[in-house]
Write a protein that holds these residues in place. Structure first.
Motif, PDB file in Angstrom:
ATOM      1  N   SER A  59       0.977  -1.090   0.150  1.00 53.08           N
ATOM      2  CA  SER A  59      -0.030   0.024  -0.077  1.00 53.08           C
ATOM      3  C   SER A  59       0.778   1.302  -0.125  1.00 53.08           C
ATOM      4  O   SER A  59       0.384   2.253  -0.765  1.00 53.08           O
ATOM      5  CB  SER A  59      -1.116  -0.011   1.150  1.00 53.08           C
ATOM      6  N   TYR A  60       2.056   1.124   0.551  1.00 49.20           N
ATOM      7  CA  TYR A  60       3.095   2.288   0.469  1.00 49.20           C
ATOM      8  C   TYR A  60       3.494   2.295  -0.977  1.00 49.20           C
ATOM      9  O   TYR A  60       3.313   3.630  -1.514  1.00 49.20           O
ATOM     10  CB  TYR A  60       4.041   2.006   1.560  1.00 49.20           C
ATOM     11  N   PHE A  61       3.824   1.369  -1.663  1.00 49.25           N
ATOM     12  CA  PHE A  61       3.952   1.526  -2.979  1.00 49.25           C
ATOM     13  C   PHE A  61       3.011   2.096  -3.812  1.00 49.25           C
ATOM     14  O   PHE A  61       3.267   2.849  -4.571  1.00 49.25           O
ATOM     15  CB  PHE A  61       4.354   0.056  -3.620  1.00 49.25           C
ATOM     16  N   GLN A  62       1.713   1.717  -3.380  1.00 52.75           N
ATOM     17  CA  GLN A  62       0.720   2.150  -4.119  1.00 52.75           C
ATOM     18  C   GLN A  62       0.414   3.886  -4.049  1.00 52.75           C
ATOM     19  O   GLN A  62       0.262   4.233  -5.008  1.00 52.75           O
ATOM     20  CB  GLN A  62      -0.672   1.577  -3.836  1.00 52.75           C
ATOM     21  N   THR A  63       0.518   4.095  -3.071  1.00 47.75           N
ATOM     22  CA  THR A  63       0.252   5.585  -2.667  1.00 47.75           C
ATOM     23  C   THR A  63       1.549   6.352  -2.615  1.00 47.75           C
ATOM     24  O   THR A  63       1.309   7.582  -3.207  1.00 47.75           O
ATOM     25  CB  THR A  63      -0.360   5.659  -1.104  1.00 47.75           C
ATOM     26  N   ALA A  64       2.682   6.010  -1.926  1.00 44.32           N
ATOM     27  CA  ALA A  64       3.692   6.904  -1.571  1.00 44.32           C
ATOM     28  C   ALA A  64       4.450   6.978  -2.810  1.00 44.32           C
ATOM     29  O   ALA A  64       4.819   8.044  -3.502  1.00 44.32           O
ATOM     30  CB  ALA A  64       4.545   6.725  -0.496  1.00 44.32           C
ATOM     31  N   VAL A  65       4.850   5.831  -3.326  1.00 45.32           N
ATOM     32  CA  VAL A  65       5.650   5.543  -4.323  1.00 45.32           C
ATOM     33  C   VAL A  65       5.015   6.037  -5.910  1.00 45.32           C
ATOM     34  O   VAL A  65       5.579   6.751  -6.628  1.00 45.32           O
ATOM     35  CB  VAL A  65       6.546   4.238  -4.689  1.00 45.32           C
ATOM     36  N   GLY A  66       3.811   5.460  -5.615  1.00 48.40           N
ATOM     37  CA  GLY A  66       2.746   5.838  -7.021  1.00 48.40           C
ATOM     38  C   GLY A  66       2.998   4.702  -8.073  1.00 48.40           C
ATOM     39  O   GLY A  66       4.008   4.342  -8.491  1.00 48.40           O
ATOM     40  N   ASP A  67       1.793   3.897  -7.958  1.00 45.88           N
ATOM     41  CA  ASP A  67       1.822   2.464  -8.810  1.00 45.88           C
ATOM     42  C   ASP A  67       1.551   2.973 -10.437  1.00 45.88           C
ATOM     43  O   ASP A  67       1.395   1.945 -10.732  1.00 45.88           O
ATOM     44  CB  ASP A  67       1.051   1.522  -8.075  1.00 45.88           C
ATOM     45  N   ARG A  68       1.251   3.895 -10.521  1.00 44.29           N
ATOM     46  CA  ARG A  68       0.781   4.085 -11.975  1.00 44.29           C
ATOM     47  C   ARG A  68       1.390   5.298 -12.677  1.00 44.29           C
ATOM     48  O   ARG A  68       1.747   6.313 -12.049  1.00 44.29           O
ATOM     49  CB  ARG A  68      -0.934   4.407 -12.071  1.00 44.29           C
ATOM     50  N   VAL A  69       1.537   5.212 -14.015  1.00 43.00           N
ATOM     51  CA  VAL A  69       1.566   6.286 -14.777  1.00 43.00           C
ATOM     52  C   VAL A  69       0.787   6.583 -15.959  1.00 43.00           C
ATOM     53  O   VAL A  69       0.196   5.634 -16.286  1.00 43.00           O
ATOM     54  CB  VAL A  69       3.054   6.142 -15.482  1.00 43.00           C
ATOM     55  N   LEU A  70       0.577   7.836 -16.303  1.00 41.59           N
ATOM     56  CA  LEU A  70      -0.580   8.116 -17.431  1.00 41.59           C
ATOM     57  C   LEU A  70       0.125   8.593 -18.640  1.00 41.59           C
ATOM     58  O   LEU A  70       1.267   8.963 -18.834  1.00 41.59           O
ATOM     59  CB  LEU A  70      -1.219   9.301 -16.908  1.00 41.59           C
ATOM     60  N   PHE A  71      -0.869   8.214 -19.827  1.00 37.95           N
ATOM     61  CA  PHE A  71      -0.273   8.503 -20.842  1.00 37.95           C
ATOM     62  C   PHE A  71      -1.003   9.733 -21.896  1.00 37.95           C
ATOM     63  O   PHE A  71      -2.203   9.695 -21.609  1.00 37.95           O
ATOM     64  CB  PHE A  71      -0.315   7.184 -21.897  1.00 37.95           C
TER      65      PHE A  71
END
Lengths: 177, 443
Positions: A59-71
């Protein structure tokens, strides 16, 4: 279904953390997390293993690191912002080696179904290849396209479309490492 | 299970008497030419078919209504309601009182009778009359089948009537396989379903445990190709319609496959495979080895065979945007056929071989259109927020497609339109539905 996967990951992640006594392996030095504190649970500095403030958690990865990139529309090339997010993902994956990941590629609804499957495959691959170029082992990464089948946002204008044109790095508890 | 038998011997005498110039009817005045011009639907009368026994009376009424609905649903015919009829048909073999039908402006008259035999089989016989020529159009026909197949019997009668009047093959005795949808837009549940072309008799072929997409019929309608996420990745499957037995057709680590279609031999398939982010077109014999047909860094997908199997039309963004191309079925050089404004995708070769149906995106709108196989005479048939995925009726005269409404509550539905752009209408389904594929005419 995606929720189930995440819950399973959280559980395994929490076990992995509490069983570990080597802080360096989980990067505690750089991010201030005291690995031994995991045994104390919430009582020690308010860090709950597996929660969003546990830097080794999914959940840290999801929220703090950011699990998504946009195009951008109909594009699969990575923006500077996307590359920065992927750099963080790669660094996180380099220290949290208990996880593997599947990169999911998605498209907005402005496109035909099969073209969007192919476009989602391009986006997932772009993110996957970038992670590999930043040192993540290819064997830890898979990619899958969902085309326009799994939008996150449901409105039919650019505010939603922008969030739906994405590649999401979904963690799985790996077997190795 | 069905038989279609001419009543030639029984009717020979009647024909000889009533039709002194029989050949004239083949080219007679009762003819709809399906052209682009605006046409006035042809008025017809179909008095309720006569039940030849008491247990046949409900069937006779039901069969008559299905035939009338088939014909009227084409937009080419207009039924004259029974309460306007002057003559009553009291016997299948009684002479027709033409002046009574002319008086109500019926140009075609369909009469029929229904019986149920001792073993429970249903028999339907019918005659078609050209009222203004004072004679029958073609021979009377009799067909039989099980009671459960009464709708198919009705569709077969309607196909005969349609074919005799238009000179084109019919399309009513056919089915549609599609994706039945449920749930909110961001958590849509999908399952394969099959129904008659008019929406009757819906059956579900899969549950909603995995995403299923874009089914296609085999050339004989006995099998369906589709894409499923059963393994967590999109892969192509084949299902036998009769016993819903499924078989995964690809087994390659790290590759995703989708957009499968049958070749005209029913043993060859063509499909897309995405590997390392690049999507190309492949072909294989079912159970055989894959052969790559395109090899570019562009997206190549949505392949469709010409009816003779010699060529494949597909979409590619090798020019920078989605456009349509035709190549040999063995691969090699492809020629671009779409040159208009906007993007072109999902090409589908007409069963008659003359046209390619496609989805076009231009200036934020979606269209279903047709063009000749050389790209000429492009014609857009529809326009909406999102129309896509055309599928041809067996006679190449009607196209069914998905239309999705906009917004958070947007839902897909099936629509059909004829290739002149007329008669746009929603195809009834129990709930939201997408990705229709029309079967060939059933045997």
């Amino acid at each position: 279904m995606a929720h189930l996967v995440i819950k399973a990951v959280l559980l395994v992640g929490a076990l992995a953390v509490s069983a570990c006594t080597n802080p360096d392996k989980y990067g505690s030095g750089s991010n201030g997390y005291d690995g031994s504190g995991a045994n104390g649970g919430a009582g020690a500095g308010g860090i709950v293993p597996g929660s969003a403030n546990d830097p080794t958690s999914a959940s840290y990865f999801q929220t703090a690191v950011g699990d998504r990139v946009l195009f951008p529309v109909d594009q699969s090339s990575l923006t500077a912002e996307a590359r920065a997010t992927l750099d963080s993902q790669a660094a996180w994956l380099a220290t949290n080696t208990a996880y593997n990941a599947t990169v999911e590629g998605h498209a907005d609804e402005q496109g035909t179904r099969e073209y969007n499957l192919a476009l989602g495959a391009r986006r997932a691959n772009a993110a996957q290849e970038y992670l590999i170029s930043r040192g993540v082992a290819g064997s830890r990464l898979k990619s899958v396209t969902y085309g326009k089948e799994r939008p996150l946002e449901v409105c039919s204008d650019e505010t939603c479309y922008a969030k739906n044109r994405r590649a999401v790095t979904l963690l799985q508890a790996g077997l190795g490492s | 299970m069905m038989f279609l038998r001419s009543l030639v011997s029984a009717l020979a005498l009647a024909l000889a008497i009533a039709v002194p110039a029989a050949p004239a009817f083949a080219q007679g005045p009762l003819r709809i030419e399906i052209t682009e011009g605006v046409i006035e639907p042809l008025p017809f009368a179909i008095p309720q078919f006569l039940p030849e026994s008491s247990e046949a009376s409900k069937l006779a009424a039901d069969i008559t209504r299905v035939i009338a609905a088939d014909l009227q649903g084409t937009g080419l015919f207009r039924e004259i309601p029974a309460d306007a009829h002057i003559s009553r048909i009291t016997s299948f073999d009684a002479p027709v009182s033409y002046p009574d039908w002319k008086a109500i402006n019926a140009q075609a008259l369909v009469t029929g009778a229904v019986s149920v035999s001792g073993d429970g089989r249903v028999n339907v016989k019918f005659r078609l009359f050209d009222v203004y020529s004072n004679g029958p159009l073609g021979e009377g026909l009799q067909m039989g089948g099980s009671q459960g197949s009464w709708r198919r019997l009705a569709h077969k009668v309607a196909d005969q009537v349609y074919a005799r009047i238009t000179g084109e093959g019919g399309y009513f005795d056919s089915r549609v396989v599609f994706v039945s949808e449920d749930g909110p837009k961001n958590n849509r549940q999908k399952r394969l379903a099959i129904m008659d072309y008019d929406g009757a008799g819906v059956q579900y072929l899969t549950d909603s445990s995995s995403i299923v997409l874009a089914p296609r019929f085999s050339p004989t309608g006995d099998r369906v190709l589709y894409t499923s996420y059963a393994t967590g990745f999109p892969e192509i499957y084949m299902m036998r319609v009769g016993d819903v037995r499924q078989q995964k057709l690809t087994d390659q680590q790290g590759a995703m496959t989708f957009a499968p279609r049958f070749g005209p031999d029913g043993a060859t398939i063509v499909y897309s495979e995405a590997r390392g982010g690049n999507t190309d077109i492949f072909t294989k014999q079912i159970g055989g080895r894959a052969q790559q047909l395109t090899n570019t860094p562009a997206i190549e997908t949505a392949p469709s065979y010409a009816p003779d199997g010699s060529q494949i039309v597909f979409e590619s963004d090798r020019s920078g945007t989605q456009q349509l191309y035709i190549m040999s079925a063995r691969g090699g050089e492809a020629r671009r056929i779409s040159f208009g404004e906007g993007r072109y995708g999902t090409p589908v070769w007409s069963p008659r071989g003359d046209l390619i149906a496609f989805t076009k995106q231009n200036q934020g709108r979606f269209h279903i259109g047709v063009m000749r196989t050389d790209g000429s005479e492009e014609r857009l048939l529809t326009a909406s927020f999102l129309d896509e995925g055309p599928s041809w009726a067996p006679n190449g005269r009607v196209i069914m497609f998905t239309r999705q409404s906009a917004g958070a509550g947007g839902q897909p539905a099936l629509y059909s339109v004829d290739i002149t752009g007329r008669n746009l209408k929603r195809v009834p389904t129990p709930g939201p539905a997408s990705d229709p594929a029309w079967s060939p005419l059933l045997p």
